[in-house]
Design an enzyme around this catalytic site. Structure first.
Site, PDB file in Angstrom:
ATOM      1  N   TYR A  41      -3.303 -13.488   0.560  1.00 35.11           N
ATOM      2  CA  TYR A  41      -3.566 -12.305   0.188  1.00 35.11           C
ATOM      3  C   TYR A  41      -4.800 -12.435  -0.641  1.00 35.11           C
ATOM      4  O   TYR A  41      -4.495 -12.914  -1.954  1.00 35.11           O
ATOM      5  CB  TYR A  41      -2.517 -11.418  -0.711  1.00 35.11           C
ATOM      6  CG  TYR A  41      -1.362 -10.939   0.249  1.00 35.11           C
ATOM      7  CD1 TYR A  41      -1.391 -11.109   1.736  1.00 35.11           C
ATOM      8  CD2 TYR A  41      -0.171 -10.465  -0.257  1.00 35.11           C
ATOM      9  CE1 TYR A  41      -0.406 -10.595   2.384  1.00 35.11           C
ATOM     10  CE2 TYR A  41       0.865  -9.946   0.525  1.00 35.11           C
ATOM     11  CZ  TYR A  41       0.809  -9.836   1.901  1.00 35.11           C
ATOM     12  OH  TYR A  41       1.722  -9.659   2.574  1.00 35.11           O
ATOM     13  N   HIS A 115       5.765 -16.088   6.932  1.00 34.39           N
ATOM     14  CA  HIS A 115       4.950 -14.937   7.096  1.00 34.39           C
ATOM     15  C   HIS A 115       5.176 -14.133   8.582  1.00 34.39           C
ATOM     16  O   HIS A 115       5.109 -12.831   8.423  1.00 34.39           O
ATOM     17  CB  HIS A 115       3.626 -14.997   6.923  1.00 34.39           C
ATOM     18  CG  HIS A 115       2.640 -13.757   6.177  1.00 34.39           C
ATOM     19  ND1 HIS A 115       1.929 -14.044   5.037  1.00 34.39           N
ATOM     20  CD2 HIS A 115       3.029 -12.587   6.371  1.00 34.39           C
ATOM     21  CE1 HIS A 115       1.396 -12.671   4.833  1.00 34.39           C
ATOM     22  NE2 HIS A 115       2.118 -11.937   5.500  1.00 34.39           N
ATOM     23  N   SER A 195       5.106  -2.092   3.942  1.00 36.08           N
ATOM     24  CA  SER A 195       4.382  -1.149   4.301  1.00 36.08           C
ATOM     25  C   SER A 195       5.274   0.151   4.203  1.00 36.08           C
ATOM     26  O   SER A 195       4.967   0.844   5.113  1.00 36.08           O
ATOM     27  CB  SER A 195       3.544  -1.349   5.371  1.00 36.08           C
ATOM     28  OG  SER A 195       2.889  -2.798   5.718  1.00 36.08           O
ATOM     29  N   PRO A 196       5.957   0.448   3.461  1.00 35.56           N
ATOM     30  CA  PRO A 196       6.877   1.361   3.502  1.00 35.56           C
ATOM     31  C   PRO A 196       6.148   2.902   3.589  1.00 35.56           C
ATOM     32  O   PRO A 196       7.027   3.823   3.850  1.00 35.56           O
ATOM     33  CB  PRO A 196       7.872   1.400   2.255  1.00 35.56           C
ATOM     34  CG  PRO A 196       6.969   0.839   1.097  1.00 35.56           C
ATOM     35  CD  PRO A 196       6.120  -0.364   1.938  1.00 35.56           C
ATOM     36  N   LEU A 197       4.963   2.968   3.239  1.00 36.56           N
ATOM     37  CA  LEU A 197       4.343   4.288   3.160  1.00 36.56           C
ATOM     38  C   LEU A 197       3.317   4.398   4.417  1.00 36.56           C
ATOM     39  O   LEU A 197       2.575   5.368   4.508  1.00 36.56           O
ATOM     40  CB  LEU A 197       3.828   4.339   1.873  1.00 36.56           C
ATOM     41  CG  LEU A 197       4.719   4.667   0.477  1.00 36.56           C
ATOM     42  CD1 LEU A 197       3.864   4.646  -0.797  1.00 36.56           C
ATOM     43  CD2 LEU A 197       5.850   5.665   0.705  1.00 36.56           C
ATOM     44  N   GLY A 198       3.467   3.388   5.132  1.00 33.62           N
ATOM     45  CA  GLY A 198       2.463   3.389   6.369  1.00 33.62           C
ATOM     46  C   GLY A 198       1.242   2.642   6.096  1.00 33.62           C
ATOM     47  O   GLY A 198       0.308   3.171   6.658  1.00 33.62           O
TER      48      GLY A 198
HETATM   49  N1  NAP Z   1       4.986  -9.405   5.676  1.00 38.24           N
HETATM   50  C1  NAP Z   1       3.988  -8.705   6.343  1.00 38.24           C
HETATM   51  O1  NAP Z   1       3.377  -9.244   7.321  1.00 38.24           O
HETATM   52  C2  NAP Z   1       3.387  -7.504   5.394  1.00 38.24           C
HETATM   53  C3  NAP Z   1       2.354  -6.977   6.187  1.00 38.24           C
HETATM   54  C4  NAP Z   1       1.931  -5.824   5.495  1.00 38.24           C
HETATM   55  C5  NAP Z   1       2.399  -5.606   4.166  1.00 38.24           C
HETATM   56  N2  NAP Z   1       3.131  -6.514   3.591  1.00 38.24           N
HETATM   57  C6  NAP Z   1       3.601  -6.196   2.139  1.00 38.24           C
HETATM   58  O2  NAP Z   1       3.942  -4.907   1.890  1.00 38.24           O
HETATM   59  C7  NAP Z   1       3.287  -4.262   0.615  1.00 38.24           C
HETATM   60  C8  NAP Z   1       2.834  -2.931   0.896  1.00 38.24           C
HETATM   61  O3  NAP Z   1       2.145  -2.468   2.076  1.00 38.24           O
HETATM   62  P1  NAP Z   1       0.764  -1.505   2.079  1.00 38.24           P
HETATM   63  O4  NAP Z   1       0.159  -1.955   0.717  1.00 38.24           O
HETATM   64  O5  NAP Z   1       0.025  -2.062   3.181  1.00 38.24           O
HETATM   65  O6  NAP Z   1       1.263   0.124   2.180  1.00 38.24           O
HETATM   66  P2  NAP Z   1       2.098   1.042   1.416  1.00 38.24           P
HETATM   67  O7  NAP Z   1       3.092   0.482   0.372  1.00 38.24           O
HETATM   68  O8  NAP Z   1       3.022   1.550   2.571  1.00 38.24           O
HETATM   69  O9  NAP Z   1       1.174   1.876   1.196  1.00 38.24           O
HETATM   70  C9  NAP Z   1       0.243   1.756  -0.030  1.00 38.24           C
HETATM   71  C10 NAP Z   1      -0.358   3.107  -0.093  1.00 38.24           C
HETATM   72  O10 NAP Z   1       0.631   4.078  -0.901  1.00 38.24           O
HETATM   73  C11 NAP Z   1       0.072   4.675  -1.820  1.00 38.24           C
HETATM   74  N3  NAP Z   1       0.993   5.372  -2.753  1.00 38.24           N
HETATM   75  C12 NAP Z   1       1.137   6.442  -2.967  1.00 38.24           C
HETATM   76  N4  NAP Z   1       2.219   6.867  -3.854  1.00 38.24           N
HETATM   77  C13 NAP Z   1       2.500   5.591  -4.214  1.00 38.24           C
HETATM   78  C14 NAP Z   1       3.614   5.169  -5.023  1.00 38.24           C
HETATM   79  N5  NAP Z   1       4.264   6.106  -5.856  1.00 38.24           N
HETATM   80  N6  NAP Z   1       4.007   3.906  -5.229  1.00 38.24           N
HETATM   81  C15 NAP Z   1       3.333   3.117  -4.525  1.00 38.24           C
HETATM   82  N7  NAP Z   1       2.322   3.458  -3.654  1.00 38.24           N
HETATM   83  C16 NAP Z   1       1.993   4.719  -3.517  1.00 38.24           C
HETATM   84  C17 NAP Z   1      -0.860   3.785  -2.575  1.00 38.24           C
HETATM   85  O11 NAP Z   1      -1.583   4.405  -3.345  1.00 38.24           O
HETATM   86  P3  NAP Z   1      -2.513   3.585  -4.626  1.00 38.24           P
HETATM   87  O12 NAP Z   1      -3.183   2.420  -3.849  1.00 38.24           O
HETATM   88  O13 NAP Z   1      -3.530   4.806  -5.041  1.00 38.24           O
HETATM   89  O14 NAP Z   1      -1.648   3.327  -5.566  1.00 38.24           O
HETATM   90  C18 NAP Z   1      -1.424   2.910  -1.382  1.00 38.24           C
HETATM   91  O15 NAP Z   1      -2.617   3.509  -0.918  1.00 38.24           O
HETATM   92  C19 NAP Z   1       2.022  -4.959   0.578  1.00 38.24           C
HETATM   93  O16 NAP Z   1       1.596  -4.937  -0.610  1.00 38.24           O
HETATM   94  C20 NAP Z   1       2.596  -6.425   0.971  1.00 38.24           C
HETATM   95  O17 NAP Z   1       3.012  -7.131  -0.090  1.00 38.24           O
HETATM   96  C21 NAP Z   1       3.598  -7.444   4.202  1.00 38.24           C
END
Ligand code: NAP
Length: 600
Positions: A41, A115, A195-198
């Site tokens: 990352y 990963h 990526s719980p919020l997509g």
């Molecule tokens: N293992 C794997 O292959 C893999 C792949 C992808 C991701 N991940 C992990 O999953 C994590 C999350 O994924 P992601 O960042 O892609 O997507 P996400 O958590 O689905 O979405 C993040 C988005 O949601 C928004 N959001 C709105 N309300 C929120 C709230 N109350 N709390 C948190 N976020 C809010 C954030 O806004 P703001 O930015 O404006 O705060 C951001 O734009 C990553 O950080 C990583 O650690 C793992």
């Protein structure tokens, strides 16, 4: 339980260290008990460890803060230019883990996750590497990310798996259907929902989602928070890791633990996101107690022979559901199945590739919804036979082997025309079917090749380069002047009525020669040997195959067998490379080495 996904704090182009540290601390204050990071990352290959160093810095201000969270990192990916690639080799996992220990400033990593399984390294190799690191005290618990049920089981057969991380949220239906969430729940393994919020891409969808939005308005929170509450409510082992990048988003997470959903809210969410039940205690629909109807999933790789088999069922009155006929996406096809079963159709044969549990699950649950059972018939055709079928189909439909550009064009409108990569893609994604998915039975059908009985012809296939040499020492002569025909070899050819010379001439693709010059040279071979023969050649380049005519792929052989109605077992292949031998074996043609054949 919930955590914070820290990825974007390092991968965002507008990243800011002070803000990132404030986000991490705000999330911990809000109750996050896990920080998810990874070595990769960062902004690219020169920025490895950035996110881990950031996380370490954020929690280093107090022991108390540090002790409130599990730090979970990952290894097994590398950054290369714009791409993220897997590297599951033991050597890489060890080096990555040691670099992570340094970046995090710890002697032992709380949770170290693979990963992603690497397509070119068995997952057992990567997991054994993790086990060795654990036994050396460098890792407390081992996790795996982005696995299938089979991969998870393979990992569990090697060591205890402390957590599984997959994409899971309102826009990740396929992950729910893939069976991993249900499986983790039954095992009691922590399920980290990434990526719980997509992700950022789904921001607009999330805000506009009618049910999430309506409940959010009533509760005076964001739709994101309702989505997270829905996830944590589904099962006690779920741990979402939203990727907040703003302090406000992180602070809002403080409301999550107190946000108990009411029965009425649950029901509304279930109606809007029905696949959530696959993780909750009840499955979306149960197998019917007294079945009325049957859906047979006839699955297998492209070219495995599904259409031929499907006819056996349609002859018995089953209605055929097939993407080739009806077109569209698989979800649309399942919509059609739903409508058929809702009307008076009771027996359906659905012949599609169905490589994954997720895509099969939708068909099974649609059958159950209408009181029908689902059975699976798996055409376990070896890829070598499926390749022959693919070529036969192409010859039937197009009259000849297509050029790579024509294959690409035709494959867009005709699912029966595809290149060799389609079958390899199927094998890479294949999750073999099992009854625990909900099938009444899983029947594996072996493939038996039967050429038409009228195919009795004989031919001698011979590698063209066994009949000539390049005077300049080139791989193949490209001009008459450079060509020396091995006239002494003519005697061994005279007994054969039909001779087919096979050649691979990538020099055509690289413009070192032309088809006209190739034919001119070949005519000279025929004239000097004074023996009639035909030429079949592949003009395509080396590298991953894009055509069906480069040996050992069977294109040229199948075309000759079909055109001349040959009986492969009565033919002979005189080859000079392992590819020639493989080509002959796959077609059932006896093989002899060039030296051996011409010496005799
Ligand atoms: N293992 C794997 O292959 C893999 C792949 C992808 C991701 N991940 C992990 O999953 C994590 C999350 O994924 P992601 O960042 O892609 O997507 P996400 O958590 O689905 O979405 C993040 C988005 O949601 C928004 N959001 C709105 N309300 C929120 C709230 N109350 N709390 C948190 N976020 C809010 C954030 O806004 P703001 O930015 O404006 O705060 C951001 O734009 C990553 O950080 C990583 O650690 C793992």
């Amino acid at each position: 339980m919930f955590g914070l996904g820290c990825m974007r704090l390092s991968t965002a182009a507008d990243r800011d260290e002070a803000r990132a540290i404030a986000v991490i601390r705000a999330a911990i204050e809000a109750g996050a008990s896990l920080l998810d990071t990874a070595d990769v990352y960062g902004l690219g290959e020169h920025d490895v460890g950035h996110n881990e160093r950031l996380v370490a810095k954020a929690v280093s201000s107090s022991r108390e803060l540090r002790d409130r969270v599990i730090i979970a990192t990952k290894g097994g990916l590398i950054r290369s230019g714009a791409s993220w690639r897997t590297d599951g080799r033991a050597k890489h996992i060890r080096a990555a883990c040691e670099a992570s220990l340094c970046a995090l400033g710890v002697e032992r990593i709380d949770l170290y996750q693979l990963h992603a399984p690497a397509p070119d390294t068995p997952i057992s190799t990567s997991v054994r590497a993790l086990l060795r690191l654990q036994s050396e005290g460098k890792i407390d618990r081992i996790g795996v990310c982005n696995v299938t049920v089979d991969q998870l089981e393979e990992a569990r057969s090697i060591c205890e798996i402390g957590a599984v991380q997959i994409a899971l949220g309102p826009f990740a239906e396929q992950s729910f259907r893939g069976g991993v969430p249900e499986h983790c729940r039954s095992l009691g393994v922590r399920l980290i929902a990434h990526s719980p919020l997509g992700g950022k891409r789904s921001r607009a969808r999330l805000v506009r989602h009618p049910v999430l939005r309506a409940i959010a308005l009533e509760r005076e929170v964001s739709p994101a928070l309702i989505a997270l509450a829905w996830l944590t409510d589904l099962a006690p082992n779920v741990c979402p890791i939203p990727g907040a990048t703003r302090v406000e988003s992180a602070m809002e997470l403080a409301k999550l633990p107190g946000l108990a959903l009411s029965e009425e809210e649950r029901a509304r969410l279930l109606a809007a996101l029905p696949f959530g039940r696959l993780l909750a205690s009840e499955r979306a629909t149960r197998r019917p107690g007294s079945p009325d109807g049957e859906v047979v999933l006839l699955m297998g790789m492209p070219g495995s022979g599904k259409s031929t088999h499907a006819r056996r069922w349609t002859d018995q009155g089953y209605r055929r559901l097939n993407r080739d006929e009806h077109g569209g996406r698989m979800s649309a096809l399942h919509g059609m199945l739903d409508r058929w079963l809702a009307s008076d159709t009771r027996r359906v044969i659905a012949d599609n590739t169905y490589p994954t549990r997720a895509v099969r699950n939708e068909a099974i649950e649609t059958a159950w919804k209408h009181g029908a059972i689902a059975r699976c018939v798996f055409l376990d055709t070896p890829i070598e036979e499926a390749q022959i079928n693919a070529v036969l189909r192409m010859l039937q439909m197009h009259g000849d082997l297509l050029e790579p550009s024509d294959i690409r064009r035709a494959s867009k409108r005709d699912p029966n025309t595809f290149g060799p990569d389609a079958q390899h893609r199927f094998l890479r994604t294949l999750e073999p079917p099992t009854t625990d998915e909900g099938f009444e039975s899983v029947e594996r059908m072996p493939f038996v090749r039967a050429w038409p009985k009228s195919y009795r012809g004989r031919a001698l296939f011979v590698e063209l380069e066994a009949l000539r040499r390049s005077r300049s020492g080139a791989r193949a002569p490209l001009s008459i002047e450079d060509q020396e025909v091995l006239v002494a070899r003519a005697d061994r050819l005279r007994d054969h009525q039909r001779i087919i010379a096979l050649a691979w001439l990538p020099e055509i693709a690289s413009a070192e020669t032309t088809r006209e010059r190739v034919l001119e040279c070949f005519r000279a071979v025929v004239a000097e040997l004074e023996i009639e023969m035909e030429l079949a050649y592949c003009p395509h380049p080396a590298g991953p195959p894009i055509c069906w005519c480069r040996r050992p792929l069977p294109g040229l052989g199948v075309r000759a067998i079909r055109t001349h109605e040959l009986d492969p077992a009565s033919c002979l292949m005189v080859g000079r490379s392992p590819a020639d031998r493989t080509f002959a074996e796959r077609l059932g043609i006896p093989h002899r080495d060039e030296e051996d054949f011409f010496r005799a």
